[in-house]
Design a protein around this motif. Structure first.
Motif, PDB file in Angstrom:
ATOM      1  N   VAL A 153       0.858  -1.193   0.000  1.00  0.00           N
ATOM      2  CA  VAL A 153       0.000   0.000   0.000  1.00  0.00           C
ATOM      3  C   VAL A 153       0.885   1.231   0.000  1.00  0.00           C
ATOM      4  N   ASP A 154       0.596   2.228  -0.844  1.00  0.00           N
ATOM      5  CA  ASP A 154       1.369   3.463  -0.722  1.00  0.00           C
ATOM      6  C   ASP A 154       0.519   4.725  -0.658  1.00  0.00           C
ATOM      7  N   THR A 155      -0.780   4.580  -0.521  1.00  0.00           N
ATOM      8  CA  THR A 155      -1.607   5.766  -0.286  1.00  0.00           C
ATOM      9  C   THR A 155      -1.774   5.920   1.218  1.00  0.00           C
ATOM     10  N   ARG A 156      -1.610   7.176   1.686  1.00  0.00           N
ATOM     11  CA  ARG A 156      -1.732   7.436   3.108  1.00  0.00           C
ATOM     12  C   ARG A 156      -3.094   7.007   3.662  1.00  0.00           C
ATOM     13  N   LYS A 157      -4.110   7.174   2.826  1.00  0.00           N
ATOM     14  CA  LYS A 157      -5.472   6.863   3.250  1.00  0.00           C
ATOM     15  C   LYS A 157      -5.605   5.396   3.704  1.00  0.00           C
ATOM     16  N   LEU A 158      -4.733   4.532   3.173  1.00  0.00           N
ATOM     17  CA  LEU A 158      -4.849   3.102   3.467  1.00  0.00           C
ATOM     18  C   LEU A 158      -3.842   2.627   4.507  1.00  0.00           C
ATOM     19  N   PHE A 159      -3.003   3.553   4.997  1.00  0.00           N
ATOM     20  CA  PHE A 159      -1.984   3.138   5.971  1.00  0.00           C
ATOM     21  C   PHE A 159      -2.626   2.542   7.220  1.00  0.00           C
ATOM     22  N   THR A 160      -2.002   1.494   7.728  1.00  0.00           N
ATOM     23  CA  THR A 160      -2.423   0.977   9.035  1.00  0.00           C
ATOM     24  C   THR A 160      -1.509   1.603  10.089  1.00  0.00           C
ATOM     25  N   LEU A 161      -1.790   1.379  11.354  1.00  0.00           N
ATOM     26  CA  LEU A 161      -1.048   2.046  12.427  1.00  0.00           C
ATOM     27  C   LEU A 161       0.467   1.827  12.364  1.00  0.00           C
ATOM     28  N   PRO A 162       0.935   0.569  12.234  1.00  0.00           N
ATOM     29  CA  PRO A 162       2.404   0.401  12.212  1.00  0.00           C
ATOM     30  C   PRO A 162       3.058   1.178  11.072  1.00  0.00           C
ATOM     31  N   VAL A 163       2.431   1.160   9.900  1.00  0.00           N
ATOM     32  CA  VAL A 163       2.999   1.889   8.763  1.00  0.00           C
ATOM     33  C   VAL A 163       2.884   3.390   9.026  1.00  0.00           C
ATOM     34  N   GLY A 164       1.765   3.777   9.607  1.00  0.00           N
ATOM     35  CA  GLY A 164       1.535   5.196   9.913  1.00  0.00           C
ATOM     36  C   GLY A 164       2.607   5.737  10.835  1.00  0.00           C
ATOM     37  N   ILE A 165       2.920   5.006  11.860  1.00  0.00           N
ATOM     38  CA  ILE A 165       3.937   5.462  12.814  1.00  0.00           C
ATOM     39  C   ILE A 165       5.306   5.525  12.158  1.00  0.00           C
ATOM     40  N   ALA A 166       5.572   4.529  11.337  1.00  0.00           N
ATOM     41  CA  ALA A 166       6.852   4.542  10.630  1.00  0.00           C
ATOM     42  C   ALA A 166       6.934   5.773   9.732  1.00  0.00           C
ATOM     43  N   SER A 167       5.813   6.104   9.112  1.00  0.00           N
ATOM     44  CA  SER A 167       5.817   7.251   8.195  1.00  0.00           C
ATOM     45  C   SER A 167       6.081   8.546   8.950  1.00  0.00           C
ATOM     46  N   MET A 168       5.702   8.572  10.210  1.00  0.00           N
ATOM     47  CA  MET A 168       5.941   9.743  11.042  1.00  0.00           C
ATOM     48  C   MET A 168       7.444  10.027  11.123  1.00  0.00           C
ATOM     49  N   VAL A 169       8.198   8.924  11.253  1.00  0.00           N
ATOM     50  CA  VAL A 169       9.649   9.072  11.359  1.00  0.00           C
ATOM     51  C   VAL A 169      10.237   9.572  10.042  1.00  0.00           C
ATOM     52  N   TRP A 170       9.707   8.992   8.933  1.00  0.00           N
ATOM     53  CA  TRP A 170      10.223   9.448   7.629  1.00  0.00           C
ATOM     54  C   TRP A 170       9.920  10.920   7.436  1.00  0.00           C
ATOM     55  N   ASP A 171       8.731  11.351   7.836  1.00  0.00           N
ATOM     56  CA  ASP A 171       8.283  12.713   7.552  1.00  0.00           C
ATOM     57  C   ASP A 171       8.938  13.743   8.453  1.00  0.00           C
ATOM     58  N   ARG A 172       9.000  13.431   9.752  1.00  0.00           N
ATOM     59  CA  ARG A 172       9.346  14.481  10.695  1.00  0.00           C
ATOM     60  C   ARG A 172      10.570  14.174  11.534  1.00  0.00           C
ATOM     61  N   GLY A 173      11.322  13.164  11.186  1.00  0.00           N
ATOM     62  CA  GLY A 173      12.486  12.839  11.990  1.00  0.00           C
ATOM     63  C   GLY A 173      12.071  12.264  13.328  1.00  0.00           C
ATOM     64  N   ASN A 174      13.014  12.205  14.232  1.00  0.00           N
ATOM     65  CA  ASN A 174      12.767  11.496  15.464  1.00  0.00           C
ATOM     66  C   ASN A 174      12.052  12.326  16.520  1.00  0.00           C
ATOM     67  N   GLN A 175      10.759  12.438  16.384  1.00  0.00           N
ATOM     68  CA  GLN A 175       9.988  13.135  17.424  1.00  0.00           C
ATOM     69  C   GLN A 175       9.550  12.084  18.443  1.00  0.00           C
ATOM     70  N   TYR A 176      10.491  11.752  19.327  1.00  0.00           N
ATOM     71  CA  TYR A 176      10.256  10.606  20.211  1.00  0.00           C
ATOM     72  C   TYR A 176       9.017  10.762  21.087  1.00  0.00           C
ATOM     73  N   ALA A 177       8.794  11.933  21.602  1.00  0.00           N
ATOM     74  CA  ALA A 177       7.658  12.125  22.510  1.00  0.00           C
ATOM     75  C   ALA A 177       6.342  11.816  21.805  1.00  0.00           C
ATOM     76  N   MET A 178       6.233  12.330  20.581  1.00  0.00           N
ATOM     77  CA  MET A 178       5.017  12.101  19.810  1.00  0.00           C
ATOM     78  C   MET A 178       4.882  10.610  19.461  1.00  0.00           C
ATOM     79  N   LEU A 179       6.005  10.042  19.127  1.00  0.00           N
ATOM     80  CA  LEU A 179       6.044   8.625  18.786  1.00  0.00           C
ATOM     81  C   LEU A 179       5.530   7.776  19.949  1.00  0.00           C
ATOM     82  N   LEU A 180       5.954   8.146  21.149  1.00  0.00           N
ATOM     83  CA  LEU A 180       5.536   7.390  22.330  1.00  0.00           C
ATOM     84  C   LEU A 180       4.044   7.553  22.594  1.00  0.00           C
ATOM     85  N   ALA A 181       3.538   8.759  22.333  1.00  0.00           N
ATOM     86  CA  ALA A 181       2.099   8.987  22.515  1.00  0.00           C
ATOM     87  C   ALA A 181       1.316   8.108  21.544  1.00  0.00           C
ATOM     88  N   ALA A 182       1.781   8.056  20.290  1.00  0.00           N
ATOM     89  CA  ALA A 182       1.096   7.225  19.290  1.00  0.00           C
ATOM     90  C   ALA A 182       1.186   5.755  19.691  1.00  0.00           C
TER      91      ALA A 182
END
Lengths: 275, 383
Positions: free
Chosen positions: A216-245
């Motif tokens: 899957v490569d459309t954001r609309k279809l991302f599941t949580l694990p892929v979504g969280i991984a995409s957070m890292v690609w997009d915004r670098g290591n925002q650990y606090a946010m990552l932990l909240a997710a």
């Protein structure tokens, strides 16, 4: 009479406590840290309880990405995959255990052999197949490949093998059709094994990362694990946010386990050998 | 209420199946589990199939139920051919040895189940279940799960589940063999009572000859897949058609002696260990009609028919052990190397020393209780 506990009991007790602590501590750490701002999280020496308590991490998870959509995608696909997976495993396992047909053992051997092959080696082929039938980037690719689970078939077959035929014959004499015998008698009797399978299948689908990532490569279809991984690609290591997710991700699994815990343990301990 | 007819019913298992049952006949097709079973069961009759394990009695019952395919022959229920009819369409119900109560349902749900499958109305179902529960005395357990019941209660529920449907034929496969002796006697009486209250045809399978004798209108004795004799309990007890039936029916077992049958001008005498017994008119006529000639025979006499005697024309024996049963004493004696059991009423031997081991006892028996079996065919020479 009070049971006297010997040394090995206490040793066991200490070991268990240690194991429980080691497994549980990261979750506590994750949960507490999700309320810390990024700078406190990275400060040295680290703090255990948040000193500057904030829920900003949680709100920004929702603001900065379609987290709700990921959540829905994950729950819907995992829910559907579990439901269909449990039914198919139970039905197929029942057939392998209780019916006679030509080449039954040979077919079962082939099915078992499929369980031995690591999923990673199958993935390219399955992916090519999905591309070929134009299923990539759709809900279909996130669900249908999960509908049949070989381990599930094996688990349910083992249970049904030990289920006395008398119950099924009684149901047959009582007027049930072959399908009703499975649906009204055999399936409910497999309750504890099925509960283990529910948890197993839900976790397998809910936690799966590789397959949704490549198919899957459309954001609309991302599941949580892929979504969280995409957070890292997009915004670098925002650990606090990552932990909240991450804290939010584990909630459904915790709820499911809380509901099924007793049955799950029953199924794991007595699983295939329940009479 | 229905008739059941079994015509030349046969069951053959493929050869690999049940390799341990070696006393069954093997044919080209496989192992013969039931061979040429013929029986006409009348409406409302209580038939008991009895025999040692592996004799084909359960297989026969399962063929009537439709749980086992019929290899050959015809099965009719109410004159309708049933060979290819599915169990659910045969209008039968069955009680299993291990109860087979659905563990995830309450007693009430268990009993409702066959009616629910038939999609009957709720009021009807409730009424039927209450009725059956009352007959069986399980009303107070209706909301319990099977695992909270004792063995006897479970068996009642299993019977309840079978009778709510008012089936044409009620099949019971060793329903009492999982119960302890006391409970078994109690349930046997209950089944007799139940039988008076519901009108249906019963087919009951057991390996216990006491159950067969007390419950059955007629009993069918089987061995190695072959019917040995069919008759009322009294008939099979009085006139066993072969050595197997003679030994199987009755406790303690019938005594067997080697003897010689002598024919002289239509008059028969049997000689057992030096004792001569001249046969009476009836036996003489029957033997003559069968053209029986002088030959070595196996002589059968039931322990309760033997009497202690004095004089010359007796069998002399030595007591091995004696069992005091209350109103009677079972003497285990040996005469010329052959063991036998004699049942003596306690008041007859009061004050005598015959109960001591090693005591010498002389016994004989009247001619009418003697059963004569051919050494060759093991069949009763009179029938």
């Amino acid at each position: 009479m009070k049971k006297k506990h010997n040394l090995s009991y206490w040793l066991m007790f200490v070991m268990m406590t240690l194991i429980a602590f080691v497994s549980f501590f990261p979750f506590v750490w994750m949960f507490l840290s999700s309320f810390k701002p990024q700078n406190e999280l990275l400060s040295m020496p680290p703090t255990f309880f948040p000193e500057n308590f904030t829920i900003a991490n949680y709100t920004s998870v929702f603001k900065q990405m379609p987290f709700g959509q990921y959540y829905i995608n994950s729950l819907v696909t995992a829910g559907l995959n579990t439901l269909v997976g449990v039914i198919s495993s139970s039905l197929i396992g029942y057939i392998f255990a209780k019916y006679d047909f030509p080449f039954k053992n040979a077919i079962f051997l082939v099915v078992l052999a499929c369980m031995m092959i690591p999923y990673e080696t199958l993935m390219p082929t399955v992916y090519k197949l999905m591309v070929g039938i134009k299923w990539t980037n759709s809900y279909k690719v996130l669900t249908i490949p999960y509908f049949v689970n070989i381990f599930g078939i094996f688990l349910m077959r083992q249970f049904y093998l030990d289920l006395p035929d008398d119950y099924l014959e009684a149901a047959e004499v009582d007027g049930c059709s072959q399908f009703e015998i499975w649906a009204r008698i055999a399936m409910p009797m497999a309750n504890s094994t099925t509960s283990s399978l529910v948890i197993f299948l839900f976790m397998a689908s809910y936690n799966s990362f590789m397959w949704p990532l490549i198919s899957v490569d459309t954001r609309k279809l991302f599941t949580l694990p892929v979504g969280i991984a995409s957070m890292v690609w997009d915004r670098g290591n925002q650990y606090a946010m990552l932990l909240a997710a991450a804290s939010m991700i584990i909630v459904p699994v915790c709820i499911l386990f809380a509901f099924m815990q007793r049955k799950f343990i029953e199924g794991m301990t007595s699983g295939g050998i329940k009479g | 209420m229905s008739t059941v007819t079994l015509k030349n019913i046969k069951k053959v298992y493929p050869k690999s199946h049940n390799d341990n049952k070696h006393n069954l006949k093997e044919t080209a097709e496989g192992v013969l589990a039931v061979d040429d079973f013929n029986l006409e069961i009348k409406d409302n009759e209580f038939i008991v199939l009895v025999g040692p394990s592996g004799c084909g009695k359960s297989t026969t019952l399962r063929m009537v139920a439709g749980l086992e395919e019929i290899t050959g022959g015809e099965l009719y229920i109410d004159d309708v051919l049933m060979n290819e009819v599915a169990p659910k369409d045969r209008d039968i119900s069955m009680v299993f040895q291990n109860y087979a109560l659905y563990p995830h349902m309450t007693v009430r749900q268990n009993m409702e189940f066959p009616l629910k499958v038939q999609k009957k109305k709720k009021e009807y179902i409730d009424k039927k279940v209450e009725e059956a529960a009352e007959i069986l005395g399980i009303t107070e357990y209706l909301d319990r799960k099977p695992k909270a019941l004792s063995g006897g209660q479970k068996q009642r529920v299993a019977i309840g589940r079978a009778i709510v449907r008012e089936p044409k034929v009620l099949l019971m496969d060793e329903p009492l063999s999982n119960l302890d002796a006391k409970l078994r006697n109690q349930m046997r009486a209950e089944i007799l009572k139940l039988r008076k209250r519901i009108h249906t045809t019963f087919i009951y399978v057991t390996h216990d000859q006491t159950e067969a004798m007390t419950l059955g209108d007629r009993i069918v004795i089987m061995k190695d897949g072959v019917v040995q004799q069919i008759g009322t309990p009294q008939e099979v007890f009085d006139n066993p058609h072969n050595l197997f039936v003679a030994g199987f029916i009755g406790t303690p077992q019938m005594n067997f002696y080697d003897g010689r049958l002598l024919e002289d001008n239509g008059k028969y005498t049997v000689e057992i260990q030096g004792m001569k017994v001249a046969l009476g008119k009836e036996k003489n006529e029957r033997l003559k009609a069968n053209g029986v000639v002088s030959q070595d025979v196996t002589v059968g006499v039931r322990p309760e028919h033997i009497v202690l005697a004095e004089g010359d024309n007796v069998i002399r024996s030595v007591v091995d052990v004696s069992e005091m049963m209350g109103s009677e004493v079972h003497l285990h004696v040996t005469a010329n190397g052959q063991e036998s059991i004699i049942i003596v009423p306690t008041n007859v031997i009061r004050g005598r020393s015959v109960m001591d081991s090693g005591a010498e006892v002389d016994f004989s028996f009247p001619e009418e209780v003697v059963h004569l079996f051919s050494k060759e065919t093991q069949n009763n020479l009179e029938y």
